[in-house]
Every structure is written in structure tokens, then in C-alpha cells.
Design a protein around this motif. Structure first.
Motif, PDB file in Angstrom:
ATOM      1  N   TYR A  78       6.631  10.576 -15.207  1.00  0.00           N
ATOM      2  CA  TYR A  78       5.342  11.236 -15.006  1.00  0.00           C
ATOM      3  C   TYR A  78       5.588  12.718 -14.761  1.00  0.00           C
ATOM      4  O   TYR A  78       6.700  13.136 -14.435  1.00  0.00           O
ATOM      5  CB  TYR A  78       4.589  10.607 -13.826  1.00  0.00           C
TER       6      TYR A  78
ATOM      7  N   LEU B 124       1.264   4.404 -10.072  1.00  0.00           N
ATOM      8  CA  LEU B 124       1.584   5.821  -9.878  1.00  0.00           C
ATOM      9  C   LEU B 124       0.602   6.484  -8.917  1.00  0.00           C
ATOM     10  O   LEU B 124       0.401   7.692  -8.959  1.00  0.00           O
ATOM     11  CB  LEU B 124       1.590   6.553 -11.221  1.00  0.00           C
TER      12      LEU B 124
ATOM     13  N   GLU C 221       2.202   9.197  -6.775  1.00  0.00           N
ATOM     14  CA  GLU C 221       2.642  10.329  -7.589  1.00  0.00           C
ATOM     15  C   GLU C 221       1.463  11.134  -8.133  1.00  0.00           C
ATOM     16  O   GLU C 221       1.638  12.270  -8.580  1.00  0.00           O
ATOM     17  CB  GLU C 221       3.518   9.842  -8.745  1.00  0.00           C
TER      18      GLU C 221
ATOM     19  N   LYS D  98      10.050   7.422 -12.327  1.00  0.00           N
ATOM     20  CA  LYS D  98       9.436   6.574 -11.306  1.00  0.00           C
ATOM     21  C   LYS D  98      10.452   5.469 -11.029  1.00  0.00           C
ATOM     22  O   LYS D  98      10.599   4.524 -11.799  1.00  0.00           O
ATOM     23  CB  LYS D  98       8.105   6.010 -11.803  1.00  0.00           C
TER      24      LYS D  98
ATOM     25  N   CYS E 196       2.665   0.159 -14.077  1.00  0.00           N
ATOM     26  CA  CYS E 196       3.406   0.851 -13.019  1.00  0.00           C
ATOM     27  C   CYS E 196       2.402   1.578 -12.136  1.00  0.00           C
ATOM     28  O   CYS E 196       1.554   2.328 -12.648  1.00  0.00           O
ATOM     29  CB  CYS E 196       4.378   1.846 -13.642  1.00  0.00           C
TER      30      CYS E 196
END
Length: 130
Positions: free
Chosen positions: A64, A88, A91, A75, A86
Motif C-alpha cells: 500500500y 488495511l 494503514e 503489509k 487484507c
């Protein structure tokens, strides 16, 4: 004009070295429909396996970045995962920043090219759902 036996030798060499099949193999492994799904600022990157991947012998690698940054970040929790998603959320916590995610697949020692999301801004995605 090239003699027929030279051209035939070239073709045999081309196919035996795997050059012809490499591009299509990498392309067929490439994850499809890579996109963010967001609900209440819980941001999940999702994808579908490439055309060649029907079993669960493949693994995926997720990266990312914020729009404008040069470097992609791995990640770690989704590095070598067999899942098709996933999380995120951590993030992508700055809800006004635009982000990108990308995924690549590996199977039997071959790696796909990266598949990237469209630009994703958590605040904008939430606002579209209101």
C-alpha cells in the motif's frame, strides 16, 4: 530470406526455453478486481484469483501507499497470505488521504505482475454511501 530450417530451429528454441509461455503464465496468475471495500472506515483490500489459480496453492503479497509517495510499503500480515482479502484499516487511518493498494500472486515458483486498485480515499468512500 531466412532458410526454413533456421526459422524452425528458432521456434523450437523459443518454446523450449519457456519464453513464449512466461508472459501468459504471469498474466494468468495476476489477481483480478483488486479494490477497497469500506464500511464505517473499516477498509479491506479484496481481490479475486487470476485465471490460472483455482486451487489454494497460491499465496498473495500486499502493498500500500499514500498517493504521491514513491515507495510502496509491505503489509506484513498479508505477506504470503492465502486469503483473498487484507485489512488495511490501520494503514489507511488518515481518512482524507488518498491511498493505493496492490497485490501480486505466487504459485509454483512463478510470480504475477502487481494488480493495483483505483485511488481510494476513505472519507470520500464513506460520503458516497450516505
Amino acid at each position: 530470406m531466412m532458410p526454413k530450417h533456421c526459422f524452425l530451429g528458432f521456434l523450437i528454441s523459443f518454446f523450449l526455453t519457456g519464453v513464449a509461455g512466461t508472459q501468459s503464465t504471469h498474466e494468468s496468475l495476476k489477481p483480478q478486481r483488486v479494490q477497497f471495500q469500506s464500511r464505517n472506515f473499516h477498509n479491506i483490500l479484496q481481490w479475486q484469483p487470476g485465471r490460472a489459480l483455482t486451487g489454494n496453492s497460491s499465496v498473495y503479497f500486499v502493498q500500500y501507499k499514500i498517493y504521491g509517495q514513491r515507495q510502496w510499503k509491505n503489509k506484513e500480515d498479508c505477506w504470503g497470505t492465502q486469503e483473498l482479502f487484507c485489512d488495511l484499516t490501520s494503514e489507511t487511518s488518515d481518512i482524507q488521504e488518498p491511498y493505493y493498494g496492490r497485490v501480486r500472486a505466487a504459485s509454483a515458483g512463478s510470480y504475477s505482475e502487481w494488480s493495483m486498485t483505483p485511488r481510494f480515499t476513505p472519507w470520500w468512500e464513506r460520503a458516497k454511501g450516505l
